[in-house]
Design a protein around this motif. Structure first.
Motif, PDB file in Angstrom:
ATOM      1  N   CYS A 345       0.412  -3.536   0.427  1.00  0.00           N
ATOM      2  CA  CYS A 345      -0.802  -3.315  -0.367  1.00  0.00           C
ATOM      3  C   CYS A 345      -0.429  -2.680  -1.701  1.00  0.00           C
ATOM      4  CB  CYS A 345      -1.766  -2.410   0.386  1.00  0.00           C
ATOM      5  SG  CYS A 345      -3.216  -1.980  -0.595  1.00  0.00           S
ATOM      6  N   GLY A 353      -2.253   1.648   2.933  1.00  0.00           N
ATOM      7  CA  GLY A 353      -2.946   0.517   2.317  1.00  0.00           C
ATOM      8  C   GLY A 353      -4.380   0.915   2.004  1.00  0.00           C
ATOM      9  N   CYS A 354      -5.050   0.070   1.174  1.00  0.00           N
ATOM     10  CA  CYS A 354      -6.444   0.371   0.824  1.00  0.00           C
ATOM     11  C   CYS A 354      -7.380  -0.027   1.956  1.00  0.00           C
ATOM     12  CB  CYS A 354      -6.826  -0.337  -0.468  1.00  0.00           C
ATOM     13  SG  CYS A 354      -6.940  -2.141  -0.307  1.00  0.00           S
ATOM     14  N   GLY A 355      -6.906  -0.961   2.835  1.00  0.00           N
ATOM     15  CA  GLY A 355      -7.742  -1.402   3.952  1.00  0.00           C
ATOM     16  C   GLY A 355      -8.826  -2.384   3.554  1.00  0.00           C
ATOM     17  N   ARG A 356      -8.870  -2.767   2.292  1.00  0.00           N
ATOM     18  CA  ARG A 356      -9.980  -3.598   1.816  1.00  0.00           C
ATOM     19  C   ARG A 356      -9.522  -4.848   1.087  1.00  0.00           C
ATOM     20  NH1 ARG A 356     -14.529  -1.183   2.423  1.00  0.00           N
ATOM     21  NH2 ARG A 356     -15.627  -2.319   0.792  1.00  0.00           N
ATOM     22  N   CYS A 357      -8.210  -5.069   0.975  1.00  0.00           N
ATOM     23  CA  CYS A 357      -7.732  -6.249   0.242  1.00  0.00           C
ATOM     24  C   CYS A 357      -7.185  -7.292   1.225  1.00  0.00           C
ATOM     25  CB  CYS A 357      -6.677  -5.845  -0.789  1.00  0.00           C
ATOM     26  SG  CYS A 357      -5.083  -5.391  -0.099  1.00  0.00           S
ATOM     27  N   CYS A 360      -4.086  -6.284   3.007  1.00  0.00           N
ATOM     28  CA  CYS A 360      -4.339  -5.352   4.108  1.00  0.00           C
ATOM     29  C   CYS A 360      -4.826  -6.093   5.345  1.00  0.00           C
ATOM     30  CB  CYS A 360      -5.333  -4.262   3.686  1.00  0.00           C
ATOM     31  SG  CYS A 360      -4.511  -2.937   2.782  1.00  0.00           S
TER      32      CYS A 360
HETATM   33 ZN   LIG Z   1      -4.927  -3.175   0.448  1.00  0.00          ZN
END
Ligand SMILES: [Zn+2]
Length: 465
Positions: A345, A353-357, A360
């Motif tokens: 990420c 990681g951002c967890g939203r891309c 991810c």
């Molecule tokens: Zn991410």
């Protein structure tokens, strides 16, 4: 029934016009109307033809049509904004190019003698291209004068070939090959897997963007520091701004061609006695076309052309992970002590990681790291047809229990994608003899081989020609 099948097939293959043609005919049948409308609305949507969505749904009062109609109205409002942003972006890129340094002694662009477009001042190597200059900051002791012309010509070609036909140069003097293996290393999952299966003596060359951008490189630098400090691998970080070249042609910052990621290693090949440059391309980009349709990779023009050009520069163009998929690469990195230092990420906080891309979702998710399936970027990708990196996405959705995200593609989940994490033996045949044994042995010590007949050989999720 046949028309319905043809419509669905065309829709799933992304043939929007054809799918609408069939849907138009089906509109007259009341039993087929709902499905036909949904195909028309969604195909226009997929083409970003928002005005057409609005026009065709004026009298369609069902829930789906109205939902897409409202979203299209919103999109048209914001799209005016997007255009302005694009212009703003272009101006921003122009300013960024204007801020770039230039050599003390100017170079005049030569269309005929590509090698004359290079010069060295201190540790900095300059390259003149038609619109400006780019540079690389080389390690101490580097000498451009000792770099073979075939390497310089190939560097120019990987940077300019989409726009400068003369950069596809004939190499008059071929370079003799060197002894050391190298890898163009991005610190992402695929290239880390490649590093893990290559010899420990492999030189990893990281291309470091020399200017500020939206992407966060802290995750990459953390892994590089770890590899260098433990001595597990030697990683060389080379700063350069050559990703700006293509911004002169209306493109965002990035590599000019697939092999521009190796430009720094081409320039360093004589300095480090290199005999091979590896790129971390998994099955998704080799034996699969766009990750969704099988092709015999070694028979493609792409493979034949570039391996020949690298050979003329005394380099084996090495595809160390052509026998494994993105999922296989995840399984490989899971087995390394590097996993905790790795995160693909580029929008996280430098550790997580951002967890939203999308990365991810498809890289971090299968490693058990958290992500939000409802995040806008992940949903946007999941709703594209054909779905990007299709095979990998299908596998990831299946193993994480999210098959219900793709209601229109439920038929693609009939089989089991376990084989997707396994090694595809024909991929070993691409490896040049002097590197093959070590790479093949390493991969087979981590991954099982795909069962025969290989599911991969017939893969074509969307029935494309
Ligand atoms: Zn991410």
């Amino acid at each position: 029934m046949l028309r319905r099948l043809l419509m669905r097939r065309a829709y799933n293959a992304g043939q929007w016009d054809t799918s609408r043609h069939h849907a138009d005919k089906l509109l007259q049948k009341s039993s087929e109307r709902t499905l036909a409308r949904s195909v028309i609305v969604r195909s226009y949507w997929n083409e970003s033809r928002f005005q057409d969505v609005i026009d065709c749904t004026t009298d369609w009062h069902d829930e789906l049509s109205q939902s897409y109609r409202n979203q299209s109205i919103e999109r048209l409002k914001t799209n005016g904004g997007t255009k302005r942003l694009t212009l703003m972006k272009q101006e921003k890129l122009q300013r960024l190019r204007d801020q770039q340094p230039e050599p003390i002694t100017p170079i005049h662009w030569s269309n005929e003698e590509l090698t004359e477009n290079f010069s060295q001042e201190g540790e900095r190597v300059w390259f003149r291209y038609p619109e400006g200059y780019v540079f690389w900051d080389m390690p101490t002791g580097y000498d451009l004068a000792l770099t073979h012309p075939a390497l310089l010509c190939l560097t120019a070609e990987v940077l300019l070939s989409p726009w400068v036909p003369s950069s596809k140069a004939k190499t008059l003097h071929e370079r003799e090959t060197g002894n050391r293996c190298s890898l163009s290393f991005s610190a992402g999952t695929d290239s880390t897997a490649a590093a893990a299966v290559m010899l420990e003596s492999t030189l990893l060359g990281y291309h470091k963007r020399s200017f500020e951008s939206m992407l966060d490189h802290r995750n990459a630098e953390r892994l590089i520091d770890h590899l260098n400090s433990t001595g597990d691998r030697e990683v060389l970080s080379i700063s350069s701004n050559h990703e700006l070249i293509r911004t002169n042609h209306g493109k965002p910052v990035g590599f000019s061609t697939d092999f521009a990621c190796a430009a720094h290693l081409l320039l360093l090949a004589d300095h480090f006695d290199l005999g091979a440059i590896g790129v971390g391309m998994p099955i998704d980009n080799t034996y699969l076309w766009k990750g969704r349709k099988f092709r015999t990779f070694q028979e493609t023009h792409y493979y034949k052309y570039w391996t020949k050009r690298f050979t003329q520069a005394g380099l084996d163009l090495l595809f160390p992970i052509a026998s494994i998929s993105e999922a296989g690469a995840l399984m490989v990195v899971k087995q390394t002590p590097w996993l905790e230092h790795l995160n693909s990420c580029m929008r996280g906080d430098g550790v997580n990681g951002c967890g939203r891309c999308w990365k991810c979702f498809h890289k971090n998710g299968p490693l058990g790291r958290p992500f939000d399936i409802t995040a806008p970027e992940i949903q946007t990708y999941l709703n594209k047809r054909p779905i990007p990196t299709a095979t990998h996405a299908l596998w990831a959705l299946q193993i994480m229990g999210h098959e219900n995200q793709l209601t229109d593609l439920s038929h693609l989940f009939e089989g089991d994608y376990n084989w997707w994490t396994m090694a595809y033996p024909p991929g070993f045949d691409l490896l040049q003899d002097r590197w093959r044994l070590s790479i093949e042995t390493m991969i087979l010590s981590i991954l099982p081989t795909m069962p025969k007949p290989y599911n991969l050989d017939n893969l074509n999720h969307f029935d494309e020609d």
